[in-house]
Scaffold this motif. Sequence first.
Motif, mmCIF file in Angstrom:
data_model
loop_
_atom_site.group_PDB
_atom_site.id
_atom_site.type_symbol
_atom_site.label_atom_id
_atom_site.label_comp_id
_atom_site.label_asym_id
_atom_site.label_seq_id
_atom_site.Cartn_x
_atom_site.Cartn_y
_atom_site.Cartn_z
ATOM 1 N N GLY A 48 0.774 -1.228 0.000
ATOM 2 C CA GLY A 48 0.000 0.000 0.000
ATOM 3 C C GLY A 48 0.801 1.270 0.000
ATOM 4 O O GLY A 48 0.242 2.362 0.127
ATOM 5 N N ASP A 49 2.114 1.184 -0.147
ATOM 6 C CA ASP A 49 2.955 2.374 -0.131
ATOM 7 C C ASP A 49 2.954 3.113 -1.467
ATOM 8 O O ASP A 49 3.358 4.274 -1.529
ATOM 9 C CB ASP A 49 4.386 1.998 0.237
ATOM 10 N N VAL A 50 2.567 2.431 -2.550
ATOM 11 C CA VAL A 50 2.392 3.089 -3.838
ATOM 12 C C VAL A 50 1.065 2.620 -4.425
ATOM 13 O O VAL A 50 0.527 1.575 -4.047
ATOM 14 C CB VAL A 50 3.549 2.784 -4.829
ATOM 15 N N ASP A 51 0.544 3.402 -5.352
ATOM 16 C CA ASP A 51 -0.726 3.079 -5.997
ATOM 17 C C ASP A 51 -0.547 2.290 -7.288
ATOM 18 O O ASP A 51 -1.490 1.671 -7.776
ATOM 19 C CB ASP A 51 -1.480 4.370 -6.341
ATOM 20 N N MET A 52 0.658 2.330 -7.848
ATOM 21 C CA MET A 52 0.872 1.742 -9.167
ATOM 22 C C MET A 52 2.315 1.283 -9.300
ATOM 23 O O MET A 52 3.231 1.960 -8.831
ATOM 24 C CB MET A 52 0.542 2.790 -10.248
ATOM 25 N N ALA A 53 2.512 0.123 -9.919
ATOM 26 C CA ALA A 53 3.848 -0.396 -10.221
ATOM 27 C C ALA A 53 3.901 -0.675 -11.717
ATOM 28 O O ALA A 53 3.082 -1.435 -12.242
ATOM 29 C CB ALA A 53 4.134 -1.652 -9.422
ATOM 30 N N LYS A 54 4.882 -0.089 -12.403
ATOM 31 C CA LYS A 54 4.877 -0.119 -13.867
ATOM 32 C C LYS A 54 5.825 -1.123 -14.494
ATOM 33 O O LYS A 54 5.790 -1.310 -15.713
ATOM 34 C CB LYS A 54 5.201 1.271 -14.400
ATOM 35 N N ASN A 55 6.681 -1.764 -13.716
ATOM 36 C CA ASN A 55 7.716 -2.603 -14.326
ATOM 37 C C ASN A 55 7.762 -4.005 -13.741
ATOM 38 O O ASN A 55 8.831 -4.603 -13.632
ATOM 39 C CB ASN A 55 9.088 -1.938 -14.176
ATOM 40 N N LEU A 56 6.610 -4.575 -13.396
ATOM 41 C CA LEU A 56 6.592 -5.927 -12.842
ATOM 42 C C LEU A 56 6.772 -6.961 -13.950
ATOM 43 O O LEU A 56 6.355 -6.765 -15.088
ATOM 44 C CB LEU A 56 5.282 -6.187 -12.101
ATOM 45 N N THR A 57 7.378 -8.085 -13.599
ATOM 46 C CA THR A 57 7.569 -9.180 -14.543
ATOM 47 C C THR A 57 6.267 -9.973 -14.654
ATOM 48 O O THR A 57 5.396 -9.894 -13.781
ATOM 49 C CB THR A 57 8.684 -10.114 -14.078
#
Length: 528
Positions: A253-262
């Motif tokens: 919950g520390d970020v709303d979005m992750a753009k580089n997941l495998t």
Amino acid sequence: MKLFRTALMASALALPLAAGAAYAATPADALVIAQNIDDIVALDPAQAYEFSAGEINANLYDHLVQYAAEDTTVLAPGLASEWTADEAAKTITFTMREGATFASGNPVRAEDVLFSFKRVVTLNLTPSFILTQLGWSADNIDEMVTIDGNTVTIKWDGDFASAFVLNVLASRPASIVDEVLVSEHVEGDDWGNAWLNTNSAGSGPFVLTDYRPAELVRMTANENYFDGAPAMKQVLIRHVAEAATQQLLLTSGDVDMAKNLTPDQIASLGDGVKVEAFPQAAVHFLSFNQKTESLTDPALWEAARYLVNYDGMTESFLKGQMEKHQAFWPKGFPGSYDETPYYYDVEKAKQILADAGVETPITVTLDVINSAPFTDMAQSLQAGFAEAGINFDILPGTGAQVITKYRDRTHEAMLLYWGPDFMDPHSNAKAFAYNSDNSDDNYTATTTWRNAWAVPEEMNEEVRAALAESDQATRNEMYVELQKKVQAESPIVIMFQAQLQIAMGENVDGYVNGSNSDFVYYRLVTKD
């Protein structure tokens, strides 16, 4: 252990706290993103050429015309409310939008348009070629772009349809900057370049308020944006290089979005997170260098199209990363051809080769970038083609090594990808269907020349005609026909279109990610 928090403090996002602190969810009116942004070299739209820089600029600047966040396939009015094209005179006259202002509060004027274009062609940095292809230069820009009150007339030199010119004017280097503000920060003859690489001077929905290379980008809402203020008062992009760390920050919950997941990380995400997929403009292809005698028979090109295990790859290690696409212009934009008539059929391929008298086995070197998923794709191709007696010797190398070899035309077969420089189908038609001079001393940055394919002159003429066609519907049809021909009759086997998967909290809605980095928009994002 959570690695950092983002908390609302004095109307700004706090910096990361030390491990062991108490953590809070992200603020309701702020979007916090974990992303690898170490590719940024410049943020000035006259210089910016990297993917991450494109995303940021798309939210800071407007153009005379631009692809709408509400529908990234629609070229809509931007800082111009209307325009009239004169194909015979090779001009377009734009009427400036009434009441539009820059984030600084300065009014958007016709003079800002001339200033913006003049600084791009005068600085002559990497993306300037997109504008200078219209015949513009530092010497003639005052004649090619003229202003009269609240109108701007654009002139071009070349056999270009106005539709093509409009797409050029919707590209990144055609961003309109605030002349008054930029002029206050000029150093020598840099046209404000140094200042604009850490600040913004646009009229877009956000303002750049903090940029620290390889650390963070902070954008604050422009409350006076002509198309409505964003719901998110701030967008904070944190540089997080490691995909595993991005995953941890998202699920905690520390970020709303992750753009580089495998893909593996995407598959392992649990409750509270959703994944959205966005087709991208890059197409991936296998090509055969026509300097290699054994690869020049059109029957081999045709057979190759039936030796690619399209579904096998997209349903396994490419799942979520790519989708089957067999034409040079990506789907999602006018003029695309989305039919996929070819499929994996070894027996059909063998019959095509036998009927044409092609002798097998054939041994071919296949150059490939030495990283996933390219090496996995190469191994799949190796297995499939071997079934028909075409044996690939895989030669892995760094991206620089592979591309250098491709530019030198010293490869035999090549596994690579291609993306347009701007969103007009001519950008890819020129790359995949045009080669008017195949000589070794005529270096051309196209797949056709790099594969030494002497494109039939009839096809070259069709590319030139499509570029000049003034009726947009007819022009789109011409590009569709060109794609059909390249799909069936070229030494370039287009296989896939890239797809981007982005993980985000279930409460995030309205995120727009078009087919390339210039169409990433945060203006419509809301958080429930």
